[in-house]
Write a protein that holds these residues in place. Structure first.
Motif, PDB file in Angstrom:
ATOM      1  N   THR A 121      87.348   0.262  23.133  1.00 18.91           N
ATOM      2  CA  THR A 121      86.965   1.328  22.148  1.00 18.91           C
ATOM      3  C   THR A 121      85.616   1.902  21.779  1.00 18.91           C
ATOM      4  OG1 THR A 121      86.256  -0.515  20.580  1.00 18.91           O
ATOM      5  CG2 THR A 121      88.705   0.014  20.509  1.00 18.91           C
ATOM      6  N   ALA A 122      84.851   1.392  22.784  1.00 19.10           N
ATOM      7  CA  ALA A 122      83.204   1.735  22.618  1.00 19.10           C
ATOM      8  C   ALA A 122      83.146   3.111  22.884  1.00 19.10           C
ATOM      9  CB  ALA A 122      82.411   0.643  23.687  1.00 19.10           C
ATOM     10  N   GLN A 123      83.736   3.725  23.884  1.00 21.47           N
ATOM     11  CA  GLN A 123      83.434   5.098  24.413  1.00 21.47           C
ATOM     12  C   GLN A 123      83.447   6.234  23.434  1.00 21.47           C
ATOM     13  OE1 GLN A 123      81.759   5.271  27.106  1.00 21.47           O
ATOM     14  NE2 GLN A 123      82.215   3.035  27.616  1.00 21.47           N
ATOM     15  N   GLY A 124      84.315   5.979  22.400  1.00 23.21           N
ATOM     16  CA  GLY A 124      84.348   7.014  21.291  1.00 23.21           C
ATOM     17  C   GLY A 124      83.258   6.759  20.537  1.00 23.21           C
ATOM     18  N   ILE A 125      82.427   5.544  20.309  1.00 24.26           N
ATOM     19  CA  ILE A 125      81.293   5.686  19.595  1.00 24.26           C
ATOM     20  C   ILE A 125      80.139   6.431  20.261  1.00 24.26           C
ATOM     21  CG2 ILE A 125      79.374   3.945  18.857  1.00 24.26           C
ATOM     22  CD1 ILE A 125      81.778   1.934  18.535  1.00 24.26           C
ATOM     23  N   PHE A 126      80.174   6.180  21.661  1.00 22.83           N
ATOM     24  CA  PHE A 126      79.076   6.900  22.329  1.00 22.83           C
ATOM     25  C   PHE A 126      79.053   8.352  22.286  1.00 22.83           C
ATOM     26  CE2 PHE A 126      79.049   2.710  24.727  1.00 22.83           C
ATOM     27  CZ  PHE A 126      77.850   2.156  24.139  1.00 22.83           C
ATOM     28  N   VAL A 127      80.495   8.853  22.300  1.00 24.40           N
ATOM     29  CA  VAL A 127      80.695  10.240  22.243  1.00 24.40           C
ATOM     30  C   VAL A 127      80.007  10.766  20.972  1.00 24.40           C
ATOM     31  CG1 VAL A 127      82.481  12.094  22.260  1.00 24.40           C
ATOM     32  CG2 VAL A 127      82.629  10.232  23.955  1.00 24.40           C
ATOM     33  N   ASN A 128      80.355  10.180  19.968  1.00 27.55           N
ATOM     34  CA  ASN A 128      79.837  10.503  18.859  1.00 27.55           C
ATOM     35  C   ASN A 128      78.478   9.975  18.095  1.00 27.55           C
ATOM     36  OD1 ASN A 128      82.475  12.056  17.570  1.00 27.55           O
ATOM     37  ND2 ASN A 128      83.471  10.070  18.276  1.00 27.55           N
ATOM     38  N   HIS A 253      77.345   9.756  29.416  1.00 29.62           N
ATOM     39  CA  HIS A 253      77.717  10.854  28.831  1.00 29.62           C
ATOM     40  C   HIS A 253      77.058  12.030  28.579  1.00 29.62           C
ATOM     41  CE1 HIS A 253      81.223   8.874  27.216  1.00 29.62           C
ATOM     42  NE2 HIS A 253      80.720   7.911  26.805  1.00 29.62           N
ATOM     43  N   SER A 254      75.536  11.945  28.630  1.00 30.16           N
ATOM     44  CA  SER A 254      74.749  13.043  28.732  1.00 30.16           C
ATOM     45  C   SER A 254      74.893  13.776  29.990  1.00 30.16           C
ATOM     46  CB  SER A 254      73.547  12.385  28.454  1.00 30.16           C
ATOM     47  OG  SER A 254      72.391  13.711  28.521  1.00 30.16           O
ATOM     48  N   GLU A 255      75.056  13.079  30.987  1.00 37.06           N
ATOM     49  CA  GLU A 255      75.131  13.964  32.608  1.00 37.06           C
ATOM     50  C   GLU A 255      76.510  14.427  32.790  1.00 37.06           C
ATOM     51  OE1 GLU A 255      74.198  10.544  34.992  1.00 37.06           O
ATOM     52  OE2 GLU A 255      72.038  10.558  35.040  1.00 37.06           O
ATOM     53  N   ALA A 256      77.613  13.629  32.326  1.00 41.55           N
ATOM     54  CA  ALA A 256      78.877  14.396  32.559  1.00 41.55           C
ATOM     55  C   ALA A 256      79.134  15.703  31.499  1.00 41.55           C
ATOM     56  CB  ALA A 256      79.840  13.174  32.419  1.00 41.55           C
ATOM     57  N   SER A 257      78.497  15.614  30.309  1.00 40.33           N
ATOM     58  CA  SER A 257      78.864  16.565  29.421  1.00 40.33           C
ATOM     59  C   SER A 257      77.792  17.523  29.299  1.00 40.33           C
ATOM     60  CB  SER A 257      79.063  15.656  27.859  1.00 40.33           C
ATOM     61  OG  SER A 257      77.782  15.014  27.319  1.00 40.33           O
ATOM     62  N   GLY A 258      76.698  17.501  29.758  1.00 45.24           N
ATOM     63  CA  GLY A 258      75.434  18.258  29.618  1.00 45.24           C
ATOM     64  C   GLY A 258      75.038  18.407  28.159  1.00 45.24           C
ATOM     65  N   LYS A 259      75.485  17.343  27.457  1.00 44.95           N
ATOM     66  CA  LYS A 259      75.048  17.212  25.977  1.00 44.95           C
ATOM     67  C   LYS A 259      73.700  16.427  25.756  1.00 44.95           C
ATOM     68  CE  LYS A 259      77.921  20.055  24.336  1.00 44.95           C
ATOM     69  NZ  LYS A 259      77.877  21.443  23.860  1.00 44.95           N
ATOM     70  N   ASN A 260      72.570  16.616  25.182  1.00 42.20           N
ATOM     71  CA  ASN A 260      71.517  15.909  24.950  1.00 42.20           C
ATOM     72  C   ASN A 260      71.778  14.746  24.061  1.00 42.20           C
ATOM     73  OD1 ASN A 260      69.049  14.702  24.658  1.00 42.20           O
ATOM     74  ND2 ASN A 260      67.969  16.505  24.505  1.00 42.20           N
ATOM     75  N   GLN A 261      71.388  13.513  24.564  1.00 39.80           N
ATOM     76  CA  GLN A 261      71.792  12.456  23.906  1.00 39.80           C
ATOM     77  C   GLN A 261      70.390  11.524  23.273  1.00 39.80           C
ATOM     78  OE1 GLN A 261      74.700  11.268  22.538  1.00 39.80           O
ATOM     79  NE2 GLN A 261      76.085  12.561  23.931  1.00 39.80           N
TER      80      GLN A 261
END
Length: 422
Positions: A121-128, A253-261
């Motif tokens: 379930t963890a990846q949803g937390i990191f995405v958000n 997630h930052s590298e794959a999406s290009g979104k700054n985390q």
């Protein structure tokens, strides 16, 4: 993944262990194989002793060093027996398999529609993470908790509900600053808190343990990991993991999406990708551990008794109301009023059938902490008999005090917070 060519059984290679059987004189008698569990060392020695007797050899060299089948050489694989048949050389070489369930999304089934059921379930937390942090306006350290379904393509689901392909998972991602002197303190604090919480809901400490992963047993991204283990009837196994995952997930997630985390630390005027501590536990495993901890057998009045010693907070049924007889209307009426009063706030059973001792045993078997008997004295002075499940002691209590007694047993004593509003 490994197959047995004789029995057609299939195993996960990282859950299948082998060991060389040698005598103290250095003679090699062969190999044994065992499935991973808390008793696998004893099982390996038992098989080795059978091999020694068959070969009429000298004393064995103990303990037997067990290794995962993934570490076996091609030469050793030809000599390792299958757990199913005991025949050497019947196992195929380990090969890769996907632990994630693959499915198709949409009307067309092609490469573009391929999707996977989440294995955790963890990846949803990191995405958000960024959205949650901004909306909640919170500062580090803080955590995000989640519970939900996870799916894993287990080759050998086993041990009742301990290992299954679909399960409920609870995880916390606790975000912390990146300094080396910070994560160890938080990691240990979560281990201590997890241990304390598990014992508070009824797990027996004598059945619990800790498995600290060594460097070669860590995931490539992990800085540390400690498992809280439990001695189930089928052996000691992992119950809850507490991992220091570094900043691997947010960075990936930052590298794959290009979104700054990155997180902005206002106090120190700097930006960084937070690190994370992850406590994770499966609900089914926890339920099984609670049941195993609660089950007990003793003697009451010379008779053997099976009893579930749930804590009052965890007991499915908090109390049972037992009218002593069912042919006296005024006694039944008073018992029913008490039951309805308690049932407004708690799960309470009504039981009017059979001898009172038999009714007590029925409640013991489902773990009901208190049995409340309404008898003839109740009609005279308003008192009832309250029987404690664990000690079997019985006390008299006025019927008006029973609801508060049950509430305090289940929820704890009421606390006086003082004039907190001033």
């Amino acid at each position: 993944m490994v197959d047995c060519k004789e029995s057609k059984m299939r195993y996960r290679a990282d859950q299948l262990f082998f060991g060389k059987v040698e005598t103290k004189d250095g003679d090699v008698l062969g190999y044994v194989s065992v499935m991973e569990d808390g008793e696998m060392a004893k099982e390996a020695e038992k098989k080795a002793e059978k091999m020694r007797k068959s070969a009429q050899a000298g004393a064995l060299k103990l303990p037997i060093e067990l290794k995962e089948l993934t570490e076996a050489s091609e030469e050793e694989l030809e000599l390792i027996p299958s757990p199913a048949t005991g025949k050497p050389g019947s196992l195929t070489p380990p090969r890769a398999f996907n632990l994630m369930f693959q499915t198709q999304v949409g009307a067309m089934s092609d490469a573009s529609s391929t999707a996977y059921l989440r294995p955790e379930t963890a990846q949803g937390i990191f995405v958000n993470f960024k959205t949650t942090q901004a909306v909640a306006r919170t500062k580090l350290p803080f955590g995000i908790a989640q519970i939900g379904k996870a799916f894993r393509n287990e080759i050998t689901p086993r041990n009742f509900i301990f290992r299954s392909r679909e399960f409920e998972q609870m995880e916390v991602e606790y975000f912390i600053p990146p300094e080396d002197d910070v994560w160890q303190e938080h990691h240990q604090a979560w281990i201590d808190f997890s241990w304390s919480w598990l014992t508070s809901i009824g797990l027996r400490e004598d059945l619990m343990g800790k498995d600290v992963h060594k460097d070669d047993g860590l995931a490539h991204y992990a800085r540390a990991c400690t498992d809280i283990t439990f001695k189930f009837p089928f052996g000691e196994s992992e119950l809850q993991g507490v991992a220091a995952r570094g900043n691997y997930d947010l960075t990936a997630h930052s590298e794959a999406s290009g979104k700054n985390q990155e997180y902005f630390d206002e106090a120190n005027k700097r930006k960084f990708v937070p690190h994370v501590i992850e406590p994770s536990i499966g609900v089914e495993r926890l339920f099984l551990a609670v049941v195993c901890s609660a089950y007990d057998e003793d003697e009451v009045g010379g008779e053997k008794r099976s009893v579930m010693r749930f804590t009052p907070e965890m007991a499915p049924v908090k109390a049972a109301v037992l009218p002593l007889v069912k042919n006296k209307p005024e006694l039944m009426e008073m018992a029913r009023k008490l039951h309805d009063k308690l049932a407004a706030n708690h799960n309470v059973q009504w039981d009017q059938g059979g001898a009172i001792g038999r009714r007590y045993r029925r409640q013991d078997e489902i773990g009901t902490p208190y049995c409340i008997t309404v008898d003839f004295d109740t009609l005279e002075d308003g008192t009832v008999t309250v029987r404690d499940r664990d000690s079997t002691e019985q006390t008299r209590l006025h019927i008006k005090d029973v609801p508060e007694f049950i509430r305090s047993a289940v929820e704890g004593e009421a606390q006086d917070d003082g004039e907190w509003w001033k």
